[in-house]
Design an enzyme around this catalytic site. Structure first.
Site, PDB file in Angstrom:
ATOM      1  N   SER A   1       0.830  -1.228  -0.085  1.00 28.44           N
ATOM      2  CA  SER A   1      -0.015  -0.022  -0.073  1.00 28.44           C
ATOM      3  C   SER A   1       0.843   1.237   0.114  1.00 28.44           C
ATOM      4  CB  SER A   1      -0.741  -0.025   1.098  1.00 28.44           C
ATOM      5  OG  SER A   1      -1.903  -1.145   1.095  1.00 28.44           O
TER       6      SER A   1
ATOM      7  N   HIS B   1       0.293   4.096   4.575  1.00 26.74           N
ATOM      8  CA  HIS B   1      -0.401   4.855   3.593  1.00 26.74           C
ATOM      9  C   HIS B   1      -0.102   6.366   3.573  1.00 26.74           C
ATOM     10  CE1 HIS B   1      -3.701   1.655   4.031  1.00 26.74           C
ATOM     11  NE2 HIS B   1      -2.706   1.133   3.750  1.00 26.74           N
TER      12      HIS B   1
END
Length: 385
Positions: A266, A328
């Site tokens: 991610s 993230h």
């Protein structure tokens, strides 16, 4: 009919540098090209005269554009590229075509219309990340001669490796991909805060995912967005953004959430999304569906931030999802900065050079800070190595 290529006449030169050459005429031009140009003249003169409503030797560009838009059959070139070619062919920018400008338009259109199916498919893919105003230049300068060497292979190989690792765990661990909790804590690939000295984990954790849903979402996003980015910016530029986004995700997590284990790509995926966002903001006026893309990005990041705040400060249950939100965010910040630094700028402006240096310095400072924090901070979990 007078020729529109007077340079051919200029290339006919009288040479008289000595008795042997006196009175001789030297013709210095490409006869094949001349025949081709004359044929082009004859073929299109009738069409030009038909559109010359005032019989003044000029065709108004606005009339031609309207006529093309009303045409029943679809043209081989997208409308925005066609309009750009119409502008480029108007050499003196007076809003009219003289015959030589009209022929120049024909040549421009012909060069684009004869892209084969392979290059047309590449063009459609690249339009995801190329601003509308820069597409004709991109097609003309790069795409028309693109041979897929090197191919957009980086993210395909990365995705294949991630899928292969997932299949390995699925068939070799007791619960497969449905429960990766034991694997995450004992395997050599995930980022483990108790084994920070194993520096390869800063990168290798991207190969392991917490389940099939986690894997499939990352694969879809990085392939759908990553391949167009590679077509335009080349695999090595996208590779730098992706891999440093992964590393930034791990380093950022070690600073903000020092006890968190990490798996998944991610950080790299968010870096790609943010790099595209940086390009979109710089080319806002030319980017198609800019508001829709921005809203999508705001919803994506807003939901991440909202879920993070909820589980961090308001939720007391035992089934908290083990998601590295910091990875993230840090991957996105890295991608936003490196998107300016690493990705190709198709239309360079003076002020963008200043932004480039600012982004480069910020990237270096953030990485140096995170590395020094990992070296000197004493509050990390007990190390097992």
């Amino acid at each position: 009919m007078a020729s529109i290529y007077p340079k051919l006449q200029e290339s006919m030169e009288y040479v008289g540098r000595g008795p042997s050459n006196a009175g001789k005429l030297e013709i210095n031009f490409d006869q094949y090209k001349y025949r081709k140009d004359v044929e082009l003249e004859h073929r299109w003169m009738g069409v030009f005269q038909e559109m010359d409503y005032d019989k003044d030797g000029k065709v108004r560009i606005r009339d031609l554009r309207d006529r093309l838009r009303r045409a029943d059959r679809k043209l081989a070139i997208p409308e925005h590229i066609r309009d750009d070619l119409l502008r480029r062919a108007d050499m003196n920018k007076d809003g009219y075509y003289e015959f030589h400008e009209f022929l120049h338009l024909i040549e421009l259109v012909d060069s684009h219309a004869h892209l084969d199916k392979f290059h047309k498919a590449l063009a459609l893919a690249s339009y995801v990340v190329v601003p509308e105003s820069e597409r004709p230049q991109y097609v003309e300068s790069e795409l028309k001669h693109y041979t897929c060497c090197p191919p957009p292979i980086f993210l395909i190989l990365v995705s294949a490796a991630e899928l292969a690792i997932a299949l390995y765990y699925h068939f070799t661990t007791p619960k497969g991909m449905s429960d990766m909790s034991v694997t995450i804590r004992k395997d050599y690939l995930p980022y483990n805060p108790n084994r920070r000295k194993e520096a390869w984990r800063l990168l290798s954790y991207m190969l392991v995912h917490a389940g099939w849903y986690h894997l499939i979402v990352n694969l879809v996003v990085q392939v759908v967005l990553g391949i167009p980015l590679e077509l335009v910016h080349k695999y090595w530029r996208v590779g730098i953004v992706y891999l440093l986004g992964v590393i930034a995700g791990a380093l950022g997590t070690s600073v903000t959430d020092p006890n968190v284990f990490l798996v998944g790509a991610s950080g790299g995926v968010y870096a790609l999304l943010a790099a595209h966002l940086a390009s979109m903001i710089i080319n806002w006026k030319e980017m198609e569906y800019a508001w829709i893309r921005l809203i999508f990005w705001i919803v994506l990041m807003g939901s991440d931030i909202g879920v993070f705040i909820y589980y961090r400060h308001f939720y007391d249950g035992k089934d908290k999802p083990m998601i590295g939100y910091s990875a993230h965010f840090c991957g996105a910040i890295c991608g936003l900065l490196l998107g300016v630094v690493c990705l190709k700028n198709l239309n360079k402006l003076a002020w963008e050079r200043v932004i480039w240096w600012i982004c480069l310095v910020l990237t270096i400072l953030l990485f140096v800070f995170a590395i020094l924090w990992n070296i000197f901070w004493t509050g990390f979990p007990v190390q097992h190595v």
